[in-house]
Design a protein around this motif. Structure first.
Motif, PDB file in Angstrom:
ATOM      1  N   VAL A 264      11.522 -36.700  29.495  1.00 55.21           N
ATOM      2  CA  VAL A 264      10.333 -36.965  30.306  1.00 55.21           C
ATOM      3  C   VAL A 264       9.099 -36.333  29.689  1.00 55.21           C
ATOM      4  CG1 VAL A 264       9.264 -36.558  32.565  1.00 55.21           C
ATOM      5  CG2 VAL A 264      11.670 -37.195  32.423  1.00 55.21           C
ATOM      6  N   PHE A 265       9.276 -35.208  29.004  1.00 56.58           N
ATOM      7  CA  PHE A 265       8.145 -34.429  28.517  1.00 56.58           C
ATOM      8  C   PHE A 265       7.840 -34.620  27.036  1.00 56.58           C
ATOM      9  CE2 PHE A 265      10.346 -31.789  31.806  1.00 56.58           C
ATOM     10  CZ  PHE A 265       9.445 -32.021  32.826  1.00 56.58           C
ATOM     11  N   SER A 266       8.762 -35.200  26.282  1.00 52.95           N
ATOM     12  CA  SER A 266       8.574 -35.274  24.832  1.00 52.95           C
ATOM     13  C   SER A 266       9.271 -36.497  24.257  1.00 52.95           C
ATOM     14  CB  SER A 266       9.111 -33.998  24.169  1.00 52.95           C
ATOM     15  OG  SER A 266       9.094 -34.105  22.762  1.00 52.95           O
ATOM     16  N   VAL A 267       8.612 -37.150  23.265  1.00 52.72           N
ATOM     17  CA  VAL A 267       9.235 -38.234  22.503  1.00 52.72           C
ATOM     18  C   VAL A 267       9.965 -37.584  21.333  1.00 52.72           C
ATOM     19  CG1 VAL A 267       8.855 -40.322  21.162  1.00 52.72           C
ATOM     20  CG2 VAL A 267       7.419 -39.848  23.158  1.00 52.72           C
ATOM     21  N   ASN A 268      11.278 -37.610  21.367  1.00 58.00           N
ATOM     22  CA  ASN A 268      12.078 -36.856  20.393  1.00 58.00           C
ATOM     23  C   ASN A 268      12.689 -37.726  19.301  1.00 58.00           C
ATOM     24  OD1 ASN A 268      11.730 -34.410  21.920  1.00 58.00           O
ATOM     25  ND2 ASN A 268      13.256 -35.173  23.355  1.00 58.00           N
ATOM     26  N   VAL A 269      12.462 -39.046  19.332  1.00 50.73           N
ATOM     27  CA  VAL A 269      13.041 -39.955  18.345  1.00 50.73           C
ATOM     28  C   VAL A 269      11.917 -40.605  17.543  1.00 50.73           C
ATOM     29  CG1 VAL A 269      14.491 -41.980  17.998  1.00 50.73           C
ATOM     30  CG2 VAL A 269      15.020 -40.387  19.842  1.00 50.73           C
ATOM     31  N   ASN A 270      12.045 -40.588  16.205  1.00 49.81           N
ATOM     32  CA  ASN A 270      11.055 -41.209  15.314  1.00 49.81           C
ATOM     33  C   ASN A 270       9.637 -40.716  15.622  1.00 49.81           C
ATOM     34  OD1 ASN A 270      13.115 -42.756  14.129  1.00 49.81           O
ATOM     35  ND2 ASN A 270      12.871 -44.385  15.658  1.00 49.81           N
ATOM     36  N   ASN A 271       9.506 -39.432  15.766  1.00 46.97           N
ATOM     37  CA  ASN A 271       8.196 -38.853  16.073  1.00 46.97           C
ATOM     38  C   ASN A 271       7.981 -37.562  15.279  1.00 46.97           C
ATOM     39  OD1 ASN A 271       5.711 -38.542  17.313  1.00 46.97           O
ATOM     40  ND2 ASN A 271       6.541 -37.665  19.192  1.00 46.97           N
ATOM     41  N   PRO A 272       8.065 -37.619  13.940  1.00 52.47           N
ATOM     42  CA  PRO A 272       7.953 -36.389  13.145  1.00 52.47           C
ATOM     43  C   PRO A 272       6.571 -35.742  13.219  1.00 52.47           C
ATOM     44  CG  PRO A 272       7.936 -38.319  11.720  1.00 52.47           C
ATOM     45  CD  PRO A 272       8.255 -38.808  13.102  1.00 52.47           C
ATOM     46  N   ASP A 273       5.537 -36.556  13.411  1.00 51.08           N
ATOM     47  CA  ASP A 273       4.170 -36.008  13.462  1.00 51.08           C
ATOM     48  C   ASP A 273       3.752 -35.620  14.875  1.00 51.08           C
ATOM     49  OD1 ASP A 273       3.945 -36.467  10.726  1.00 51.08           O
ATOM     50  OD2 ASP A 273       3.219 -38.522  11.029  1.00 51.08           O
ATOM     51  N   ARG A 274       4.624 -35.818  15.835  1.00 52.61           N
ATOM     52  CA  ARG A 274       4.348 -35.484  17.240  1.00 52.61           C
ATOM     53  C   ARG A 274       3.085 -36.176  17.751  1.00 52.61           C
ATOM     54  NH1 ARG A 274       8.877 -34.341  18.860  1.00 52.61           N
ATOM     55  NH2 ARG A 274       7.858 -33.741  20.791  1.00 52.61           N
ATOM     56  N   ASP A 275       2.841 -37.408  17.260  1.00 47.40           N
ATOM     57  CA  ASP A 275       1.670 -38.144  17.700  1.00 47.40           C
ATOM     58  C   ASP A 275       1.984 -39.150  18.808  1.00 47.40           C
ATOM     59  OD1 ASP A 275       3.218 -39.672  16.054  1.00 47.40           O
ATOM     60  OD2 ASP A 275       1.560 -40.533  14.902  1.00 47.40           O
ATOM     61  N   LYS A 276       3.255 -39.392  19.060  1.00 50.03           N
ATOM     62  CA  LYS A 276       3.644 -40.266  20.157  1.00 50.03           C
ATOM     63  C   LYS A 276       3.745 -39.445  21.439  1.00 50.03           C
ATOM     64  CE  LYS A 276       6.393 -43.332  17.197  1.00 50.03           C
ATOM     65  NZ  LYS A 276       7.749 -43.899  16.954  1.00 50.03           N
ATOM     66  N   LEU A 277       3.196 -39.971  22.517  1.00 49.59           N
ATOM     67  CA  LEU A 277       3.143 -39.247  23.779  1.00 49.59           C
ATOM     68  C   LEU A 277       4.006 -39.936  24.826  1.00 49.59           C
ATOM     69  CD1 LEU A 277      -0.696 -38.510  24.038  1.00 49.59           C
ATOM     70  CD2 LEU A 277       1.084 -37.041  23.069  1.00 49.59           C
ATOM     71  N   THR A 278       4.634 -39.144  25.668  1.00 49.35           N
ATOM     72  CA  THR A 278       5.328 -39.687  26.828  1.00 49.35           C
ATOM     73  C   THR A 278       4.299 -40.037  27.895  1.00 49.35           C
ATOM     74  OG1 THR A 278       5.617 -37.520  27.858  1.00 49.35           O
ATOM     75  CG2 THR A 278       7.351 -38.257  26.338  1.00 49.35           C
ATOM     76  N   GLN A 279       4.745 -40.756  28.909  1.00 49.87           N
ATOM     77  CA  GLN A 279       3.849 -41.086  30.021  1.00 49.87           C
ATOM     78  C   GLN A 279       3.354 -39.819  30.714  1.00 49.87           C
ATOM     79  OE1 GLN A 279       2.624 -44.016  30.951  1.00 49.87           O
ATOM     80  NE2 GLN A 279       3.748 -45.248  29.466  1.00 49.87           N
TER      81      GLN A 279
ATOM     82  N   HIS B 265       5.372 -27.082  24.741  1.00 50.50           N
ATOM     83  CA  HIS B 265       6.823 -27.229  24.752  1.00 50.50           C
ATOM     84  C   HIS B 265       7.479 -25.940  24.262  1.00 50.50           C
ATOM     85  CE1 HIS B 265       5.271 -31.375  24.470  1.00 50.50           C
ATOM     86  NE2 HIS B 265       6.310 -31.682  25.224  1.00 50.50           N
ATOM     87  N   ALA B 266       8.457 -25.471  25.006  1.00 51.35           N
ATOM     88  CA  ALA B 266       9.194 -24.266  24.632  1.00 51.35           C
ATOM     89  C   ALA B 266      10.327 -24.644  23.682  1.00 51.35           C
ATOM     90  CB  ALA B 266       9.757 -23.583  25.872  1.00 51.35           C
ATOM     91  N   HIS B 267      10.481 -23.869  22.617  1.00 49.83           N
ATOM     92  CA  HIS B 267      11.506 -24.157  21.621  1.00 49.83           C
ATOM     93  C   HIS B 267      12.846 -23.496  21.956  1.00 49.83           C
ATOM     94  CE1 HIS B 267       8.973 -26.234  18.611  1.00 49.83           C
ATOM     95  NE2 HIS B 267       8.008 -25.521  19.157  1.00 49.83           N
ATOM     96  N   SER B 268      12.928 -22.768  23.034  1.00 47.79           N
ATOM     97  CA  SER B 268      14.190 -22.162  23.458  1.00 47.79           C
ATOM     98  C   SER B 268      14.111 -21.888  24.950  1.00 47.79           C
ATOM     99  CB  SER B 268      14.463 -20.854  22.700  1.00 47.79           C
ATOM    100  OG  SER B 268      13.535 -19.857  23.084  1.00 47.79           O
ATOM    101  N   PRO B 269      15.250 -21.819  25.645  1.00 49.13           N
ATOM    102  CA  PRO B 269      15.218 -21.494  27.072  1.00 49.13           C
ATOM    103  C   PRO B 269      14.585 -20.130  27.343  1.00 49.13           C
ATOM    104  CG  PRO B 269      17.362 -22.362  26.448  1.00 49.13           C
ATOM    105  CD  PRO B 269      16.612 -22.125  25.174  1.00 49.13           C
ATOM    106  N   GLN B 270      14.775 -19.184  26.408  1.00 50.64           N
ATOM    107  CA  GLN B 270      14.233 -17.845  26.622  1.00 50.64           C
ATOM    108  C   GLN B 270      12.708 -17.842  26.584  1.00 50.64           C
ATOM    109  OE1 GLN B 270      16.690 -18.576  24.493  1.00 50.64           O
ATOM    110  NE2 GLN B 270      18.446 -17.605  25.483  1.00 50.64           N
ATOM    111  N   ALA B 271      12.118 -18.815  25.868  1.00 50.51           N
ATOM    112  CA  ALA B 271      10.660 -18.851  25.768  1.00 50.51           C
ATOM    113  C   ALA B 271      10.022 -19.080  27.138  1.00 50.51           C
ATOM    114  CB  ALA B 271      10.230 -19.937  24.782  1.00 50.51           C
ATOM    115  N   LYS B 272      10.650 -19.904  27.954  1.00 52.58           N
ATOM    116  CA  LYS B 272      10.172 -20.102  29.325  1.00 52.58           C
ATOM    117  C   LYS B 272      11.159 -19.425  30.288  1.00 52.58           C
ATOM    118  CE  LYS B 272      12.064 -24.806  29.489  1.00 52.58           C
ATOM    119  NZ  LYS B 272      13.112 -24.605  30.464  1.00 52.58           N
ATOM    120  N   GLY B 273      11.362 -18.148  30.019  1.00 54.55           N
ATOM    121  CA  GLY B 273      12.386 -17.393  30.740  1.00 54.55           C
ATOM    122  C   GLY B 273      12.142 -17.276  32.226  1.00 54.55           C
TER     123      GLY B 273
END
Length: 406
Positions: A201-216, A230-238
């Motif tokens: 819901v929060f991130s386009v994770n397929v075919n999006n290496p430049d992170r330029d595609k946005l979700t709704q 976006h948090a890269h680990s569960p601990q980041a948003k602890g």
């Protein structure tokens, strides 16, 4: 035993009481008191008088019975802290959580968990309320089989650990997240930042290496001037991860005690009752007493918190979207021609609106595709061909055959 040796030396005059107090690390008064007891009762007097006796601060049998009653009832899976709170609330007995933990451990109701330790660097809280909201969905059997499994969307403020919104949804879908965000905006306004994970819901994770595609969701938050991190680990948003565990422990039991068996009742319960109770216990004060939320005035949330996609106008001025056809009307405030791009806006209630250059277009849905009836070609009947031995194929018998040819 050092004390017995020291007192023997004092008795024999080899050591003064003051020096013995210095060596043993006790006060002069304690030495005098103990030495009198030593002279009267011998070395056995140095053993503590309460040794082998039950503690005066032990949990009484009556309190132990009340704890056992809760643990063998609806709170069979409660932890020491929560059980101590419920013991005071339901039974009127106020004791510390550590005392409850010791009793539970001694009676086989609690076993300590050993957690793995990994070095991490602390991230400081944001300075004031509303700068960063951590958002996450927690899928769990919230009703313990009394209702279907669902997900709880949790909005928690980073600066204060205050729950700003809770909402049960069928799943962590785009529709559910946007509806919950709308309810949160209506109560508090727009935060500066949402801190989320890399869920679909929060991130386009397929075919999006430049992170330029946005979700709704990212597109909608951009229109509201809300940054999405976006948090890269569960601990980041602890903070939101920890409160998820707390809710799975406490909220489940609270709804069990309240007899809640549906999502509708659960949403009323958490929004009218539980959030305030939770924040009174766990929320902290922000460094700066400022509310950083911004107003939603001037924003059309209905046309922002929705699904927006581009479609091309066909040569017959028809738009195809999600297996549906929409016929554009003739007159509009903007020029419209085939191969133009149209924005299709699907609201959360399922209604459709079409835009070009922020101008609303009029249209009508084609409910059914025209069906072309195929003409069935009728096969011509084959001509009848008599059999070789048919009477018409035989030469008629005649006595004077030559007469036939005259």
């Amino acid at each position: 035993m050092e004390q017995a040796i020291a007192f023997e030396r004092i008795k024999n005059g080899e050591l003064s009481q003051a020096k013995a107090a210095f060596i043993l690390g006790f006060s002069d008064r304690w030495i005098r008191k103990k030495f009198k007891r030593f002279l009267a009762q011998g070395p056995e007097s140095l053993i503590h008088q309460n040794t082998g006796k039950p503690s005066n601060r032990r949990i009484s049998a009556d309190i132990g019975l009340k704890i056992r009653e809760l643990l063998e009832g609806q709170l069979h899976d409660a932890g020491p802290t929560y059980l101590a709170e419920k013991l005071e609330e339901l039974k009127g007995v106020k004791i510390s959580a550590e005392t409850v933990r010791k009793w539970m451990s001694q009676n086989g109701f609690w076993k300590a968990k050993r957690a793995r330790v990994k070095h991490r660097r602390r991230r400081d809280r944001k300075p004031c309320f509303g700068i960063m909201i951590q958002l996450d969905g927690s899928a769990h059997d919230w009703f313990e089989g009394r209702a279907p499994k669902c997900a709880l969307l949790v909005f928690i403020d980073d600066a204060t650990s205050e729950l700003v919104w809770l909402e049960f949804v069928k799943s962590e879908s785009l529709e559910g997240v946007m509806k919950a965000a709308w309810n949160y905006f209506a109560k508090y306004g727009r935060p500066k930042t949402f801190y989320v994970d890399f869920g679909g819901v929060f991130s386009v994770n397929v075919n999006n290496p430049d992170r330029d595609k946005l979700t709704q969701f990212e597109r909608a938050m951009g229109e509201l001037d809300i940054k999405v991190l976006h948090a890269h680990s569960p601990q980041a948003k602890g903070r939101v991860e920890r409160v998820n565990r707390t809710l799975q422990d406490r909220l489940v039991k609270e709804m069990r005690l309240a007899g809640i068996n549906s999502m509708e009742d659960a949403n009323r319960f958490v929004q009218d009752n539980y959030i305030e109770k939770h924040n009174a216990k766990f929320a902290v004060e922000a460094i700066q007493p400022i509310n950083a939320h911004r107003s939603i005035k001037g924003f059309d949330l209905r046309n922002i918190l929705c699904i927006k996609e581009k479609r091309v106008v066909q040569s017959d001025f028809v738009i195809a979207y999600n297996k549906r056809l929409f016929q554009l009307e003739d007159q509009h405030k903007v020029t419209l021609k085939p191969k133009d791009f149209i924005t299709v806006c699907e609201h959360l209630d399922g209604s459709i609106v079409l835009f070009k250059c922020r101008t609303k277009l009029t249209f009508a849905e084609i409910k059914k595709k025209p069906v072309v009836e195929k003409q069935i070609e009728r096969q011509q009947p084959k001509p009848h061909k008599p059999a070789a031995n048919h009477p018409y194929r035989r030469v008629p018998a005649c006595s004077n055959s030559q007469s036939l040819f005259r």
